[in-house]
Design a protein around this motif. Structure first.
Motif, PDB file in Angstrom:
ATOM      1  N   PRO A   1     -28.948 -61.345 -11.634  1.00 49.32           N
ATOM      2  CA  PRO A   1     -27.573 -62.002 -11.976  1.00 49.32           C
ATOM      3  C   PRO A   1     -26.860 -62.781 -10.617  1.00 49.32           C
ATOM      4  O   PRO A   1     -27.306 -62.453  -9.509  1.00 49.32           O
ATOM      5  CB  PRO A   1     -26.665 -60.969 -12.274  1.00 49.32           C
ATOM      6  N   HIS A   2     -25.832 -63.470 -10.794  1.00 46.06           N
ATOM      7  CA  HIS A   2     -25.299 -64.210  -9.685  1.00 46.06           C
ATOM      8  C   HIS A   2     -24.407 -63.332  -8.868  1.00 46.06           C
ATOM      9  O   HIS A   2     -24.469 -63.717  -7.742  1.00 46.06           O
ATOM     10  CB  HIS A   2     -24.385 -65.479 -10.521  1.00 46.06           C
ATOM     11  N   VAL A   3     -24.037 -62.533  -9.473  1.00 45.03           N
ATOM     12  CA  VAL A   3     -23.478 -61.352  -8.882  1.00 45.03           C
ATOM     13  C   VAL A   3     -24.086 -60.076  -8.650  1.00 45.03           C
ATOM     14  O   VAL A   3     -24.488 -59.636  -9.300  1.00 45.03           O
ATOM     15  CB  VAL A   3     -21.793 -60.935  -9.306  1.00 45.03           C
ATOM     16  N   SER A   4     -24.699 -59.818  -7.158  1.00 49.48           N
ATOM     17  CA  SER A   4     -25.581 -58.697  -6.963  1.00 49.48           C
ATOM     18  C   SER A   4     -24.822 -57.613  -6.228  1.00 49.48           C
ATOM     19  O   SER A   4     -25.611 -56.656  -5.985  1.00 49.48           O
ATOM     20  CB  SER A   4     -26.928 -59.410  -6.262  1.00 49.48           C
ATOM     21  N   ASP A   5     -23.641 -57.830  -5.656  1.00 52.12           N
ATOM     22  CA  ASP A   5     -22.937 -57.005  -4.785  1.00 52.12           C
ATOM     23  C   ASP A   5     -21.463 -56.853  -5.403  1.00 52.12           C
ATOM     24  O   ASP A   5     -20.771 -57.869  -5.352  1.00 52.12           O
ATOM     25  CB  ASP A   5     -23.031 -57.338  -3.418  1.00 52.12           C
ATOM     26  N   GLN A   6     -21.292 -55.747  -5.810  1.00 56.11           N
ATOM     27  CA  GLN A   6     -20.052 -55.374  -6.327  1.00 56.11           C
ATOM     28  C   GLN A   6     -18.997 -55.155  -5.323  1.00 56.11           C
ATOM     29  O   GLN A   6     -17.715 -54.996  -5.832  1.00 56.11           O
ATOM     30  CB  GLN A   6     -19.952 -54.209  -7.553  1.00 56.11           C
ATOM     31  N   ASN A   7     -19.280 -55.040  -4.124  1.00 57.93           N
ATOM     32  CA  ASN A   7     -18.393 -54.770  -3.169  1.00 57.93           C
ATOM     33  C   ASN A   7     -17.227 -55.896  -3.115  1.00 57.93           C
ATOM     34  O   ASN A   7     -17.904 -57.099  -3.308  1.00 57.93           O
ATOM     35  CB  ASN A   7     -19.053 -54.611  -1.840  1.00 57.93           C
ATOM     36  N   ASN A   8     -16.174 -55.792  -2.805  1.00 53.49           N
ATOM     37  CA  ASN A   8     -15.249 -56.921  -2.615  1.00 53.49           C
ATOM     38  C   ASN A   8     -14.998 -57.396  -1.210  1.00 53.49           C
ATOM     39  O   ASN A   8     -15.489 -56.775  -0.254  1.00 53.49           O
ATOM     40  CB  ASN A   8     -13.631 -56.342  -3.018  1.00 53.49           C
ATOM     41  N   ALA A   9     -14.072 -58.422  -1.004  1.00 50.81           N
ATOM     42  CA  ALA A   9     -13.764 -58.663   0.325  1.00 50.81           C
ATOM     43  C   ALA A   9     -12.291 -58.950   0.205  1.00 50.81           C
ATOM     44  O   ALA A   9     -11.870 -59.694  -0.612  1.00 50.81           O
ATOM     45  CB  ALA A   9     -14.401 -60.189   0.550  1.00 50.81           C
TER      46      ALA A   9
ATOM     47  N   GLY B   1     -13.129 -54.107   2.855  1.00 47.00           N
ATOM     48  CA  GLY B   1     -13.908 -53.907   1.538  1.00 47.00           C
ATOM     49  C   GLY B   1     -14.083 -52.388   1.260  1.00 47.00           C
ATOM     50  O   GLY B   1     -13.939 -51.798   2.197  1.00 47.00           O
ATOM     51  N   VAL B   2     -14.077 -52.039  -0.038  1.00 46.83           N
ATOM     52  CA  VAL B   2     -14.077 -50.704  -0.754  1.00 46.83           C
ATOM     53  C   VAL B   2     -15.168 -49.748   0.188  1.00 46.83           C
ATOM     54  O   VAL B   2     -15.174 -48.950   0.539  1.00 46.83           O
ATOM     55  CB  VAL B   2     -14.363 -50.795  -2.030  1.00 46.83           C
ATOM     56  N   LYS B   3     -16.371 -50.579   0.198  1.00 47.12           N
ATOM     57  CA  LYS B   3     -17.670 -49.943   0.752  1.00 47.12           C
ATOM     58  C   LYS B   3     -18.170 -50.325   2.106  1.00 47.12           C
ATOM     59  O   LYS B   3     -18.030 -51.685   2.402  1.00 47.12           O
ATOM     60  CB  LYS B   3     -19.014 -50.167  -0.135  1.00 47.12           C
ATOM     61  N   GLY B   4     -18.628 -49.687   3.060  1.00 42.95           N
ATOM     62  CA  GLY B   4     -19.374 -50.068   4.122  1.00 42.95           C
ATOM     63  C   GLY B   4     -18.470 -50.095   5.343  1.00 42.95           C
ATOM     64  O   GLY B   4     -18.885 -50.456   6.426  1.00 42.95           O
ATOM     65  N   PHE B   5     -17.048 -49.504   5.358  1.00 39.49           N
ATOM     66  CA  PHE B   5     -16.349 -49.785   6.663  1.00 39.49           C
ATOM     67  C   PHE B   5     -15.626 -48.511   7.049  1.00 39.49           C
ATOM     68  O   PHE B   5     -15.132 -48.523   7.889  1.00 39.49           O
ATOM     69  CB  PHE B   5     -15.229 -50.882   6.290  1.00 39.49           C
ATOM     70  N   GLU B   6     -16.041 -47.373   6.392  1.00 37.42           N
ATOM     71  CA  GLU B   6     -15.403 -46.170   6.770  1.00 37.42           C
ATOM     72  C   GLU B   6     -16.668 -45.139   7.303  1.00 37.42           C
ATOM     73  O   GLU B   6     -17.624 -45.045   6.614  1.00 37.42           O
ATOM     74  CB  GLU B   6     -14.720 -45.457   5.682  1.00 37.42           C
ATOM     75  N   HIS B   7     -16.439 -44.817   8.431  1.00 31.98           N
ATOM     76  CA  HIS B   7     -17.449 -43.614   9.009  1.00 31.98           C
ATOM     77  C   HIS B   7     -17.026 -42.670   9.396  1.00 31.98           C
ATOM     78  O   HIS B   7     -15.557 -42.485   9.389  1.00 31.98           O
ATOM     79  CB  HIS B   7     -18.021 -44.610  10.256  1.00 31.98           C
ATOM     80  N   ASP B   8     -17.694 -41.555   9.991  1.00 35.58           N
ATOM     81  CA  ASP B   8     -17.466 -40.258  10.113  1.00 35.58           C
ATOM     82  C   ASP B   8     -15.976 -40.320  10.960  1.00 35.58           C
ATOM     83  O   ASP B   8     -14.909 -39.386  10.493  1.00 35.58           O
ATOM     84  CB  ASP B   8     -18.386 -39.206  10.971  1.00 35.58           C
ATOM     85  N   ASP B   9     -16.028 -40.863  12.008  1.00 32.78           N
ATOM     86  CA  ASP B   9     -14.773 -40.832  12.810  1.00 32.78           C
ATOM     87  C   ASP B   9     -14.079 -42.283  13.172  1.00 32.78           C
ATOM     88  O   ASP B   9     -13.485 -42.380  14.384  1.00 32.78           O
ATOM     89  CB  ASP B   9     -15.110 -40.097  14.199  1.00 32.78           C
TER      90      ASP B   9
END
Length: 327
Positions: free
Chosen positions: A39-47, A98-106
């Motif tokens: 599909p044209h949208v393959s990543d549901q993460n937002n910006a 974005g919702v995913k990918g930017f929060e880590h343990d500390d």
């Protein structure tokens, strides 16, 4: 479309957005639509900058064209932004990129150019209890604190530790470039462009006047420059920052680079609406500064199209003034 008072185009763009970028389960818009994939949208993460601009445009349109459906759509998006993206780290309350990918343990990773300050201001005006004023004050404080390198510029991507340490995010090149160029744009647009805030950008860009094209990026760790010029959209923000008078009359880029063209139009719009720029800074930096707004990207040697924008890019060797590798 809003800026040009074109409701027909606005409605067409809004309809396309709803049909082709349907909201994800968090009520936010996928960041990328690719005509070459199915599909044209393959990543549901937002910006988050995109969600902010959509909500802001709808809010402005609701007043301009007296359509309450725009206002309700804007309110839904704003609520989703605050619910899913507002985070606090080291006593700073900010919006994640974005919702995913930017929060880590500390640590958390932020993009200062995603802080659309004039939108924050308008959101606070219609919903003063929502906390947009806190987001504004903490964003401004972070922009002041996150300055690196010879010219005290912000990085494209910033990492904050739970202890409050600020460093350029290690997953991205340590550059002031295609993302961070929007920091002065939104500072000026939000009337937050005081001399102490804007001067570092003017100090960097004021070197490149009277036919000199600024580099597309500068490495904040070793001061190496890109060996290709900033595209015209970035130079329009340079012109806005320096108070260059020819910004309002310069022709739009014609090479089809959407990001450069969008930057160019936004910078022109800010100048035309008379935002509180607190400039010209050229009085203090380069009284004779004329920004080249007509040499196009092809002549500069590179396009500003950023296929890995919002995703972790391969880290280029920025120890020398060379172009980053393709994504």
């Amino acid at each position: 479309a809003f800026a040009h008072d074109d409701q027909a185009a606005f409605d067409k763009i809004w309809e396309w957005t709803q049909n082709n970028l349907p909201k994800n389960k968090q009520g936010l818009f996928p960041w990328k639509w690719d005509p070459n994939t199915t599909p044209h949208v393959s990543d549901q993460n937002n910006a988050t900058d995109g969600d902010l601009m959509i909500a802001w445009s709808l809010l402005a349109a609701s007043s301009k064209w007296n359509d309450p459906s725009y206002a309700s759509a804007s309110a839904e998006i704003r609520a989703a932004i605050l619910k899913n993206l507002r985070k606090t780290i080291a006593d700073r309350t900010l919006l994640l990129p974005g919702v995913k990918g930017f929060e880590h343990d500390d640590t958390m990773v932020f993009n200062l150019s995603y802080f659309v300050l004039p939108a924050y201001k308008d959101f606070h005006a219609v919903d003063p209890a929502a906390g947009w004023d806190k987001l504004t004050s903490d964003a401004l404080a972070l922009i002041q604190d996150a300055r690196f390198g010879r010219f005290s510029l912000p990085p494209d991507w910033l990492q904050i530790s739970d202890k409050g340490q600020l460093v350029p995010a290690p997953e991205w090149p340590p550059t002031f470039g295609y993302d961070a160029v929007r920091v002065p744009l939104f500072l000026i647009w939000g009337s937050e462009g005081g001399a102490d805030t804007i001067m570092p950008f003017g100090g960097f860009w004021g070197q490149f006047c009277s036919g000199q094209l600024p580099p597309a990026w500068i490495n904040l760790q070793n001061a190496a420059y890109a060996d290709y010029a900033a595209p015209r959209g970035m130079r329009a923000v340079q012109a806005l920052t320096l108070g260059t008078p020819n910004l309002t009359t310069a022709p739009l880029p014609s090479d089809g680079d959407y990001y450069s063209s969008a930057l160019f139009m936004l910078a022109q719009f800010v100048r035309q609406r008379g935002a509180n720029v607190n400039t010209p800074l050229t009085a203090a930096i380069r009284p004779d500064c004329t920004v080249d707004l007509e040499t196009d990207e092809k002549a500069s040697g590179k396009s500003s199209a950023r296929s890995c924008r919002h995703g972790a890019a391969p880290v280029p060797d920025t120890s020398k003034s060379v172009a980053p590798p393709p994504c």
